[in-house]
Design an enzyme around this catalytic site. Sequence first.
Site, mmCIF file in Angstrom:
data_model
loop_
_atom_site.group_PDB
_atom_site.id
_atom_site.type_symbol
_atom_site.label_atom_id
_atom_site.label_comp_id
_atom_site.label_asym_id
_atom_site.label_seq_id
_atom_site.Cartn_x
_atom_site.Cartn_y
_atom_site.Cartn_z
ATOM 1 C CE LYS A 78 66.258 47.369 106.508
ATOM 2 N NZ LYS A 78 67.328 47.035 107.480
ATOM 3 C CB SER A 153 65.885 49.003 110.264
ATOM 4 O OG SER A 153 67.037 48.349 109.749
ATOM 5 C CB SER A 177 68.413 45.894 111.286
ATOM 6 O OG SER A 177 68.471 47.104 111.998
#
Length: 483
Positions: A78, A153, A177
């Site tokens: 990420k 996210s 997320s």
Amino acid sequence: MEWSFRTAEELVAAMRAGAVTAVELTDEAIARVERDDIVVNAICVRDFDRARAAARRADQARARGEDRPLLGVPVTVKESYNVAGLPTTWGMPPHRDYVPAEDAVQVSRLRTAGAVVLGKTNVPLGLQDIQSFNEIYGTTTNPWDRGRTAGGSSGGSAAALASGFGALSIGSDLAGSLRTPAHFCGVYAHKPTLGLAAGRGMVPPSEPALPTDFDLAVVGPMARAARDLTLLLDVMAGPDPLTLGKAHRLALPPARHERLGDFRVLVIEDHPLIPTGAAVRAGVNRVADVLVAGGARVERHSPLLPDLAEAATLYTRLLISGSVARFPVGSDEQLRTRAAGLSADDRSLDAVRLRAMVSSHRDWMEAAQRREVHRHGWRQLFAEFDAVVCPVTPTPAFPHDHHPDPLERRIDIDGVEHPYFDQLVWAGLATMPGLPATAVPAGRSSEGLPVGVQLIGPAFEDRTPLRLAELLEQETGGFQPPK
């Protein structure tokens, strides 16, 4: 043979058997990214030259007789994690040129385990959205429907996995997320128990990478198979060597059961503050049917379940007060004026959010104390049950919505609009008390979109929901590539 949709466990076995090399796996993954990511836009920062070099080193290490958990496995990271030599922006334009000199602790653990890092995956601005788009890197689309979000996210990571861009990814979870993108994209994710995995270096570019303890947020694994979650969690789990790691060593207890028929499961499909859409309700019931067919004890109600409405309110208070402290959304005076104008009887989540933006430390302490009451309630519940099955969000992936004010957005649940951020109540159910939760595929909607559920387990007994996820995967078939 095409390897892009094989599990990490299968790739490791194939490399051990000499059926494929790390270089071949990496070249295939890179070719797929270069071909397909133009539309998906999952990998926002490519690191292909270093990935190929790492793959060559992995093959050389294996030739010398070395064997590490992820040796030669292509993975993604990420964007919010620091990777030495690559930008860490959190999607924030003022930080587009920030390049850390040191890997985050979890990136270091990936490398130590032998993983080959292909690049970094897209995120929303400041990680503050249920979608993944920002001015720097653009919009990540859902591999199942380009007009819909991949979630946030960790949306870039979920979309990358669903598209065959690497076998594993690491993300983070504060408001679903990890779990929401997995649910939207048809893959697996695990939100570990709070504090189980060190988060140093998963930090906004404006802040130093210190070994601080998160209040709600965790870092965790994402994969296309349940067993791969356990494989990656075993790499990620453990305290920071700069702090607790000086004195503590991790020893997770085994799963409570090995057979599906031995599990005691509470199934919840309704929330008092937001309806559950028909597609998600059907997914929850499909999982419940599999559990019943496998001989598990399944209940639909329990007086031991902590109050869901209060849980959502506490979670919202803790979430928003912390988020606004880090990312201010307006002048304190303006917010206080708006909060003062609320009716004393207004207990909506919109009102809770606004009040939380101007809450005092005393307010936070009161909410934190009520959280401890809920944690104790969960301990009592998990003396009678092994896991709780419930939605991740009320709907499958929704169409892209880039309205500049998220508070003006709405989520459509079976034709009725609700405040956009109210959909976080299901994610907060596990986040607020710090419980582990595993997101697993649970079929498709009538529109062909993935639907997932989450399996919430007892604190620090992460192997219990992970094992249940494996057993459900054996019965349902688990991940299926987008068509």
